[in-house]
Design a protein around this motif. Structure first.
Motif, PDB file in Angstrom:
ATOM      1  N   GLU A 128     -12.990  17.513 100.173  1.00 17.27           N
ATOM      2  CA  GLU A 128     -12.925  17.646  98.448  1.00 17.27           C
ATOM      3  C   GLU A 128     -12.207  18.925  98.268  1.00 17.27           C
ATOM      4  OE1 GLU A 128     -15.357  16.399 100.104  1.00 17.27           O
ATOM      5  OE2 GLU A 128     -15.378  14.584  99.291  1.00 17.27           O
ATOM      6  N   ASP A 129     -12.757  20.095  99.063  1.00 20.09           N
ATOM      7  CA  ASP A 129     -12.316  21.395  98.788  1.00 20.09           C
ATOM      8  C   ASP A 129     -10.894  21.668  99.242  1.00 20.09           C
ATOM      9  OD1 ASP A 129     -14.764  22.262  97.903  1.00 20.09           O
ATOM     10  OD2 ASP A 129     -15.392  23.191  99.678  1.00 20.09           O
ATOM     11  N   ARG A 130     -10.327  20.753 100.340  1.00 18.20           N
ATOM     12  CA  ARG A 130      -9.012  20.931 100.936  1.00 18.20           C
ATOM     13  C   ARG A 130      -8.165  20.054  99.727  1.00 18.20           C
ATOM     14  NH1 ARG A 130     -11.062  19.750 105.636  1.00 18.20           N
ATOM     15  NH2 ARG A 130     -10.250  17.645 105.586  1.00 18.20           N
ATOM     16  N   ALA A 131      -8.690  19.192  99.224  1.00 17.25           N
ATOM     17  CA  ALA A 131      -7.797  18.436  97.968  1.00 17.25           C
ATOM     18  C   ALA A 131      -7.615  19.214  96.814  1.00 17.25           C
ATOM     19  CB  ALA A 131      -8.511  17.333  97.670  1.00 17.25           C
ATOM     20  N   GLU A 132      -8.649  20.155  96.181  1.00 15.35           N
ATOM     21  CA  GLU A 132      -8.696  20.748  95.287  1.00 15.35           C
ATOM     22  C   GLU A 132      -7.362  22.026  95.593  1.00 15.35           C
ATOM     23  OE1 GLU A 132     -11.490  23.653  92.261  1.00 15.35           O
ATOM     24  OE2 GLU A 132     -12.431  21.983  93.769  1.00 15.35           O
ATOM     25  N   ARG A 133      -7.790  22.542  96.815  1.00 15.04           N
ATOM     26  CA  ARG A 133      -7.022  23.966  97.100  1.00 15.04           C
ATOM     27  C   ARG A 133      -5.499  23.299  96.989  1.00 15.04           C
ATOM     28  NH1 ARG A 133      -9.092  24.675 101.806  1.00 15.04           N
ATOM     29  NH2 ARG A 133     -10.840  26.045 100.749  1.00 15.04           N
ATOM     30  N   SER A 134      -5.186  22.089  97.554  1.00 14.78           N
ATOM     31  CA  SER A 134      -3.653  21.834  97.863  1.00 14.78           C
ATOM     32  C   SER A 134      -3.219  21.631  96.531  1.00 14.78           C
ATOM     33  CB  SER A 134      -3.690  20.390  98.781  1.00 14.78           C
ATOM     34  OG  SER A 134      -4.338  19.505  98.057  1.00 14.78           O
ATOM     35  N   GLU A 135      -3.917  21.180  95.631  1.00 14.72           N
ATOM     36  CA  GLU A 135      -3.502  20.908  94.175  1.00 14.72           C
ATOM     37  C   GLU A 135      -2.831  22.074  93.566  1.00 14.72           C
ATOM     38  OE1 GLU A 135      -5.167  18.759  91.217  1.00 14.72           O
ATOM     39  OE2 GLU A 135      -4.389  17.042  92.251  1.00 14.72           O
ATOM     40  N   ARG A 136      -3.123  23.422  93.982  1.00 14.55           N
ATOM     41  CA  ARG A 136      -2.953  24.753  93.559  1.00 14.55           C
ATOM     42  C   ARG A 136      -1.627  25.224  94.528  1.00 14.55           C
ATOM     43  NH1 ARG A 136      -4.513  25.923  88.167  1.00 14.55           N
ATOM     44  NH2 ARG A 136      -6.481  24.746  88.045  1.00 14.55           N
ATOM     45  N   ILE A 137      -1.160  24.451  95.247  1.00 15.97           N
ATOM     46  CA  ILE A 137      -0.030  24.711  96.206  1.00 15.97           C
ATOM     47  C   ILE A 137       1.014  23.834  96.202  1.00 15.97           C
ATOM     48  CG2 ILE A 137      -0.546  23.978  98.394  1.00 15.97           C
ATOM     49  CD1 ILE A 137      -0.019  26.961  99.433  1.00 15.97           C
ATOM     50  N   THR A 138       0.875  22.892  95.214  1.00  7.56           N
ATOM     51  CA  THR A 138       1.972  21.837  95.254  1.00  7.56           C
ATOM     52  C   THR A 138       3.300  22.421  94.577  1.00  7.56           C
ATOM     53  OG1 THR A 138       1.626  21.331  93.005  1.00  7.56           O
ATOM     54  CG2 THR A 138       0.523  19.766  94.906  1.00  7.56           C
ATOM     55  N   LEU A 139       4.499  21.811  95.022  1.00 10.98           N
ATOM     56  CA  LEU A 139       6.016  22.333  94.464  1.00 10.98           C
ATOM     57  C   LEU A 139       5.645  22.342  93.046  1.00 10.98           C
ATOM     58  CD1 LEU A 139       8.260  20.927  97.121  1.00 10.98           C
ATOM     59  CD2 LEU A 139       7.742  23.194  96.860  1.00 10.98           C
ATOM     60  N   ALA A 140       5.180  21.167  92.460  1.00  8.60           N
ATOM     61  CA  ALA A 140       5.172  20.950  90.864  1.00  8.60           C
ATOM     62  C   ALA A 140       4.200  22.493  90.204  1.00  8.60           C
ATOM     63  CB  ALA A 140       4.504  19.881  90.447  1.00  8.60           C
ATOM     64  N   PHE A 141       3.223  22.656  90.861  1.00  8.91           N
ATOM     65  CA  PHE A 141       2.218  23.985  90.394  1.00  8.91           C
ATOM     66  C   PHE A 141       3.189  25.391  90.734  1.00  8.91           C
ATOM     67  CE2 PHE A 141      -0.885  27.011  91.155  1.00  8.91           C
ATOM     68  CZ  PHE A 141      -1.474  27.294  89.830  1.00  8.91           C
ATOM     69  N   LEU A 142       3.999  25.276  91.847  1.00  7.37           N
ATOM     70  CA  LEU A 142       4.696  26.549  92.024  1.00  7.37           C
ATOM     71  C   LEU A 142       5.843  26.777  91.086  1.00  7.37           C
ATOM     72  CD1 LEU A 142       4.471  28.720  94.541  1.00  7.37           C
ATOM     73  CD2 LEU A 142       2.981  26.671  94.616  1.00  7.37           C
ATOM     74  N   MET A 143       6.507  25.692  90.887  1.00  6.36           N
ATOM     75  CA  MET A 143       7.545  25.672  89.861  1.00  6.36           C
ATOM     76  C   MET A 143       7.045  26.139  88.424  1.00  6.36           C
ATOM     77  SD  MET A 143      10.442  22.551  90.502  1.00  6.36           S
ATOM     78  CE  MET A 143       9.403  21.299  90.650  1.00  6.36           C
ATOM     79  N   ALA A 144       5.939  25.489  88.006  1.00  9.37           N
ATOM     80  CA  ALA A 144       5.349  25.798  86.653  1.00  9.37           C
ATOM     81  C   ALA A 144       5.133  27.624  86.733  1.00  9.37           C
ATOM     82  CB  ALA A 144       4.132  24.990  86.299  1.00  9.37           C
ATOM     83  N   LEU A 145       4.270  27.934  87.879  1.00 12.67           N
ATOM     84  CA  LEU A 145       4.241  29.184  87.686  1.00 12.67           C
ATOM     85  C   LEU A 145       5.555  30.377  87.777  1.00 12.67           C
ATOM     86  CD1 LEU A 145       1.530  29.680  91.034  1.00 12.67           C
ATOM     87  CD2 LEU A 145       1.199  29.905  88.345  1.00 12.67           C
ATOM     88  N   GLN A 146       6.516  29.815  88.145  1.00 11.68           N
ATOM     89  CA  GLN A 146       7.737  30.629  87.915  1.00 11.68           C
ATOM     90  C   GLN A 146       7.986  30.593  86.663  1.00 11.68           C
ATOM     91  OE1 GLN A 146       9.135  32.129  90.847  1.00 11.68           O
ATOM     92  NE2 GLN A 146       7.307  31.275  91.852  1.00 11.68           N
ATOM     93  N   HIS A 147       7.709  29.803  85.818  1.00 10.04           N
ATOM     94  CA  HIS A 147       8.093  30.167  84.252  1.00 10.04           C
ATOM     95  C   HIS A 147       6.966  31.105  83.453  1.00 10.04           C
ATOM     96  CE1 HIS A 147      11.216  27.007  83.844  1.00 10.04           C
ATOM     97  NE2 HIS A 147      10.558  26.318  84.922  1.00 10.04           N
ATOM     98  N   LEU A 148       6.046  31.364  84.477  1.00 14.27           N
ATOM     99  CA  LEU A 148       5.152  32.524  83.549  1.00 14.27           C
ATOM    100  C   LEU A 148       5.870  34.018  83.829  1.00 14.27           C
ATOM    101  CD1 LEU A 148       1.731  31.044  84.810  1.00 14.27           C
ATOM    102  CD2 LEU A 148       2.947  30.665  82.542  1.00 14.27           C
ATOM    103  N   THR A 149       5.240  35.021  83.037  1.00 18.86           N
ATOM    104  CA  THR A 149       5.448  36.086  83.596  1.00 18.86           C
ATOM    105  C   THR A 149       4.983  36.686  84.817  1.00 18.86           C
ATOM    106  OG1 THR A 149       3.975  37.143  82.107  1.00 18.86           O
ATOM    107  CG2 THR A 149       6.008  36.881  80.939  1.00 18.86           C
ATOM    108  N   PRO A 150       5.168  37.652  85.469  1.00 21.30           N
ATOM    109  CA  PRO A 150       4.325  38.001  86.611  1.00 21.30           C
ATOM    110  C   PRO A 150       3.127  38.442  86.460  1.00 21.30           C
ATOM    111  CG  PRO A 150       6.669  39.090  86.910  1.00 21.30           C
ATOM    112  CD  PRO A 150       6.530  38.375  85.507  1.00 21.30           C
ATOM    113  N   VAL A 151       2.801  38.910  84.831  1.00 24.46           N
ATOM    114  CA  VAL A 151       1.381  39.366  84.822  1.00 24.46           C
ATOM    115  C   VAL A 151       0.682  38.135  84.502  1.00 24.46           C
ATOM    116  CG1 VAL A 151       0.145  40.661  83.071  1.00 24.46           C
ATOM    117  CG2 VAL A 151       1.800  41.847  84.067  1.00 24.46           C
TER     118      VAL A 151
END
Length: 334
Positions: free
Chosen positions: A132-155
Motif C-alpha cells: 500500500e505504501d509503495r502504491a501511494e508513493r508511486s502515485e507521486r512519481i508517475t509521468l503524469a504527476f511529473l508533467m503537472a509539477l512542471q507547470h508550477l513555479t519552482p517555489v
C-alpha cells in the motif's frame, strides 16, 4: 540517546564513517525528492551529492540532532530551487508541440535538456515497504504527476512536495523558504488548483489486480514481438497518445498510432524484443531492435506504459539511451 543522535554527534566531531552511516538512510528518498523537483534523474543525482557535501561541510551548524532528516531536506530543496533558476522546465513533447502527422518523417532529435527523464522503481526509497505504501508513493512519481509539477513555479513545486508528499508543517516550510505561513498556504492552494485543472487526482487510480495486469502485459509483449498492429491498437484507449523524446513528436488516437506503427516501427525484416522493467511507478520495457541480417538486438529505448484500467492510455518511448543507464538494461539482447 537515540542512535541517530549518537551518529550526528560523532559526525559533527569529524567521524566520516558515522556521517556515511547517517546519510545512507536518507540518500534514496533525497534522490526521489530532487527528481520530483527537477524532472531529471541525472540532475537529481548531482544535487544529492551536492546536498551531502554541504551537510558534511556545515555539520557543525546543526543544533537539533533529532531534526537531521528535515535539515537534509532543507538543504536539498534550496539546492534544487537554485538549480531551477537557471534550468529549463522539463516536459514531454505532448506539452510543447502540436500533434504530429504519423505519415510524415520525424524531425531531428532535440538534444537540449528539456525532456523529462524516466526514474527506475528500483531506486524508490524503502523498497521493503508494504504494497500500500509503495502504491501511494508511486502515485507521486508517475509521468503524469511529473508533467503537472512542471507547470508550477519552482517555489509552488517545493511547497506542494514538502506539505503534501512529505507532510511537513506549514510553519516548518515557511521557515525553510523564508516565507510567511499565509504565503505558504496560499501557494499550496494555487498548486492544488493547478493539479486539479490538469486532472491529476489525489486518489488512487483504478489499478488492475496484479494477475490481470500481468496477463495484459504478457499479451502486449507478445503482440509487439509478433508485430501484430491491430492487436496492439486494440489494447489502447481511443484517445491514447504516444511520444518518443528526444524526438519532438507525439501522436494522438488509435488511428494515428496505428499509422505510425505501420510506416515507421514495424517495417518488414525488423524484429523487436521487450525486456520488462518498471519506471515511474508504471510498467515499462527495454526496447531491443534487430534489423534484418543483424546478429543481435540493440537497446534503443525505454517504453513506459500509462495504464488506465484494462487499457493503455499513454506510451512514452524514451530514446536517449544515456538517460536510463540506471535501469541496468543490457546494451544488447541475443
Amino acid at each position: 540517546m537515540s542512535t541517530q543522535t549518537v551518529l550526528v554527534l560523532a559526525a559533527q566531531a569529524g567521524n566520516q564513517k558515522a556521517f556515511e552511516a547517517l546519510v545512507g538512510a536518507y540518500r534514496r528518498e533525497l534522490l526521489v525528492h530532487c527528481y520530483r523537483m527537477l524532472g531529471s534523474l541525472s540532475d537529481a543525482e548531482d544535487l544529492v551529492q551536492e546536498t551531502l557535501l554541504q551537510a558534511w561541510e556545515k555539520r557543525a551548524t546543526l543544533t537539533s540532532p533529532e531534526s537531521y532528516r528535515a535539515w537534509l531536506y532543507r538543504i536539498a530543496t534550496n539546492r534544487c530551487l537554485n538549480r531551477l533558476t537557471r534550468a529549463p522546465r522539463r516536459f514531454l513533447p505532448s506539452e510543447t508541440h502540436p500533434p504530429s502527422d504519423p505519415s510524415s518523417p520525424a524531425p531531428p532529435r532535440l538534444r537540449e535538456p528539456i525532456w523529462l527523464e524516466p526514474f527506475p522503481d528500483d531506486l524508490l526509497a524503502d523498497p521493503g515497504a508494504n504494497p500500500e505504501d509503495r502504491a501511494e508513493r508511486s502515485e507521486r512519481i508517475t509521468l503524469a504527476f511529473l508533467m503537472a509539477l512542471q507547470h508550477l513555479t519552482p517555489v509552488q513545486r517545493a511547497i506542494l512536495l514538502l506539505r503534501e508528499v512529505l507532510e511537513w508543517q506549514a510553519s516548518e516550510v515557511a521557515e525553510w523558504l523564508h516565507l510567511s505561513v499565509p504565503a505558504v498556504n496560499s501557494a499550496l492552494q494555487r498548486a492544488r488548483r493547478a493539479l486539479r485543472q490538469r486532472n491529476v487526482r489525489d486518489e488512487a487510480q483504478m489499478v488492475l489486480p496484479r494477475p490481470q495486469l500481468q496477463e495484459l502485459l504478457d499479451r502486449y509483449v507478445a503482440l509487439w514481438e509478433q508485430a501484430d498492429i491491430p492487436g496492439l491498437v486494440a489494447l489502447l484507449r481511443e484517445d491514447a497518445w504516444f511520444t518518443m523524446p528526444p524526438l519532438p513528436v507525439w501522436y494522438q488516437g488509435r488511428a494515428a498510432i496505428a499509422t505510425l506503427f505501420q510506416t515507421s516501427l514495424f517495417p518488414p525484416g525488423r524484429q523487436w524484443h521487450l525486456l520488462p522493467t518498471c519506471a515511474n511507478g508504471s510498467p515499462a520495457f527495454g526496447l531491443y531492435r534487430r534489423e534484418a541480417g543483424a546478429d543481435d538486438s540493440q537497446l534503443v529505448g525505454l517504453l513506459v506504459l500509462g495504464m488506465e484500467g484494462e487499457q493503455i492510455g499513454s506510451l512514452v518511448a524514451f530514446l536517449d539511451v544515456a538517460s536510463f543507464t540506471s535501469f541496468g538494461l543490457p546494451p544488447t539482447f541475443v
